[in-house]
Scaffold this active site. Structure first.
Site, PDB file in Angstrom:
ATOM      1  N   ASP A  22       0.790  -1.237   0.000  1.00 43.27           N
ATOM      2  CA  ASP A  22       0.000   0.000   0.000  1.00 43.27           C
ATOM      3  C   ASP A  22       0.825   1.293   0.000  1.00 43.27           C
ATOM      4  O   ASP A  22       0.565   2.216   0.790  1.00 43.27           O
ATOM      5  CB  ASP A  22      -0.969  -0.002   1.188  1.00 43.27           C
ATOM      6  CG  ASP A  22      -1.960  -1.158   1.150  1.00 43.27           C
ATOM      7  OD1 ASP A  22      -1.793  -2.064   0.303  1.00 43.27           O
ATOM      8  OD2 ASP A  22      -2.886  -1.180   1.968  1.00 43.27           O
ATOM      9  N   ASP A  64      -4.694  -0.740  -1.754  1.00 48.11           N
ATOM     10  CA  ASP A  64      -6.076  -0.609  -1.343  1.00 48.11           C
ATOM     11  C   ASP A  64      -6.813  -0.086  -2.569  1.00 48.11           C
ATOM     12  O   ASP A  64      -6.369   0.898  -3.182  1.00 48.11           O
ATOM     13  CB  ASP A  64      -6.149   0.451  -0.225  1.00 48.11           C
ATOM     14  CG  ASP A  64      -6.689  -0.109   1.076  1.00 48.11           C
ATOM     15  OD1 ASP A  64      -6.889  -1.320   1.185  1.00 48.11           O
ATOM     16  OD2 ASP A  64      -6.898   0.702   1.994  1.00 48.11           O
ATOM     17  N   HIS A  66     -10.531   0.692  -3.370  1.00 44.55           N
ATOM     18  CA  HIS A  66     -11.905   0.707  -2.899  1.00 44.55           C
ATOM     19  C   HIS A  66     -12.873   1.342  -3.888  1.00 44.55           C
ATOM     20  O   HIS A  66     -12.554   2.351  -4.514  1.00 44.55           O
ATOM     21  CB  HIS A  66     -11.994   1.509  -1.592  1.00 44.55           C
ATOM     22  CG  HIS A  66     -11.205   0.923  -0.455  1.00 44.55           C
ATOM     23  ND1 HIS A  66     -11.142  -0.423  -0.206  1.00 44.55           N
ATOM     24  CD2 HIS A  66     -10.441   1.522   0.500  1.00 44.55           C
ATOM     25  CE1 HIS A  66     -10.383  -0.630   0.859  1.00 44.55           C
ATOM     26  NE2 HIS A  66      -9.932   0.528   1.305  1.00 44.55           N
ATOM     27  N   HIS A  83     -10.740   6.811   1.438  1.00 48.08           N
ATOM     28  CA  HIS A  83      -9.350   6.744   0.977  1.00 48.08           C
ATOM     29  C   HIS A  83      -9.216   5.714  -0.144  1.00 48.08           C
ATOM     30  O   HIS A  83     -10.025   4.790  -0.260  1.00 48.08           O
ATOM     31  CB  HIS A  83      -8.423   6.370   2.142  1.00 48.08           C
ATOM     32  CG  HIS A  83      -8.676   4.982   2.655  1.00 48.08           C
ATOM     33  ND1 HIS A  83      -9.720   4.684   3.510  1.00 48.08           N
ATOM     34  CD2 HIS A  83      -8.049   3.806   2.402  1.00 48.08           C
ATOM     35  CE1 HIS A  83      -9.703   3.372   3.769  1.00 48.08           C
ATOM     36  NE2 HIS A  83      -8.710   2.811   3.104  1.00 48.08           N
ATOM     37  N   LYS A 108      -6.751  -4.988  -3.493  1.00 50.28           N
ATOM     38  CA  LYS A 108      -7.520  -5.590  -2.391  1.00 50.28           C
ATOM     39  C   LYS A 108      -8.541  -4.586  -1.880  1.00 50.28           C
ATOM     40  O   LYS A 108      -8.401  -3.383  -2.114  1.00 50.28           O
ATOM     41  CB  LYS A 108      -6.583  -6.025  -1.261  1.00 50.28           C
ATOM     42  CG  LYS A 108      -5.820  -4.873  -0.611  1.00 50.28           C
ATOM     43  CD  LYS A 108      -4.807  -5.378   0.396  1.00 50.28           C
ATOM     44  CE  LYS A 108      -3.972  -4.266   1.000  1.00 50.28           C
ATOM     45  NZ  LYS A 108      -4.705  -3.317   1.847  1.00 50.28           N
ATOM     46  N   CYS A 147      -2.294  -3.114   7.646  1.00 50.23           N
ATOM     47  CA  CYS A 147      -2.214  -4.009   6.486  1.00 50.23           C
ATOM     48  C   CYS A 147      -0.912  -4.806   6.423  1.00 50.23           C
ATOM     49  O   CYS A 147      -0.902  -5.944   5.947  1.00 50.23           O
ATOM     50  CB  CYS A 147      -2.440  -3.208   5.208  1.00 50.23           C
ATOM     51  SG  CYS A 147      -4.143  -2.584   5.114  1.00 50.23           S
TER      52      CYS A 147
HETATM   53 ZN   LIG Z   1      -8.641   0.795   2.941  1.00 51.13          ZN
END
Ligand SMILES: [Zn+2]
Length: 198
Positions: A22, A64, A66, A83, A108, A147
């Site tokens: 990340d 990440d 999303h 975020h 992810k 994470c």
């Molecule tokens: Zn996240």
């Protein structure tokens, strides 16, 4: 670590892989979910990227990723500010991280209704690594107590010899970060460089 110093990298070998967690704009100062001193991991991890690339080893980079109304966001009842929304600047890898052209991205947390802290959660990463003959993983990135910790614990469960690049990771919270290191070590992770129990 002083500016001119380079990370001390142990000899790398076939069967090793670098797993970067990340390294996205939103987790650096100025981003939506900034981690204090996150920028200090960049030169360390760039040295590791250089060493892995020189040894012709695979480099994996999780992100990440999303959807706009992700379940982890405060406005959806989650615990994090909005975020790393897919295809935004905040979700992009930070551009001073010298990711090689052949970096293998791992997305992810892309499901609407659930979060994923670990790079192994719902990504198929363990099988991909096993198929490629990876036995030993070197892990660094953000955040140490979220994470990175989840990823390291899953890597150990999946049977990989797992090393945490200590100087290449920063926590959301310092105390949680120390506890995360202890938990990872107790689960069997090795620290790089090795350090006394904190
Ligand atoms: Zn996240």
């Amino acid at each position: 670590m002083r500016e001119a110093e380079h990370a001390v990298i142990p000899p790398l070998q076939v069967g090793d892989a670098l797993l970067l967690i990340d390294l996205q704009n939103d987790f650096f100062p100025g981003g939506a979910l900034p981690i204090a001193r996150a920028e200090t991991v960049v030169p360390v991890l760039n040295d590791w990227i250089e060493a892995a690339t020189a040894a012709d080893l695979p480099v994996y980079a999780s992100r990440d990723w999303h959807p706009p109304d992700h379940a982890s966001f405060i406005n959806q009842g989650g615990q994090w500010p909005r975020h790393c929304v897919q295809d935004t600047f905040g979700a992009a890898f930070r551009d001073d991280v010298a990711l090689p052209p052949r970096v293998i991205p791992i997305s992810k947390g892309a499901a609407f209704d659930r979060d994923a802290y670990s790079a192994f959660d719902g990504t198929g990463l363990a099988s991909a690594l096993h198929q490629r003959g990876v036995r030993r993983l070197w892990v660094g990135g953000l955040a140490l107590d979220v994470c990175v910790q989840a990823t390291v614990l899953d890597a150990l469960k999946a049977g990989f010899e797992t090393h945490l690049i200590r100087e290449g990771s920063r926590p959301v919270d310092e105390r949680d970060g120390r506890e995360a290191v202890t938990a990872m070590r107790h689960a069997g992770a090795l620290l790089e460089p090795d350090a006394p129990e904190s």
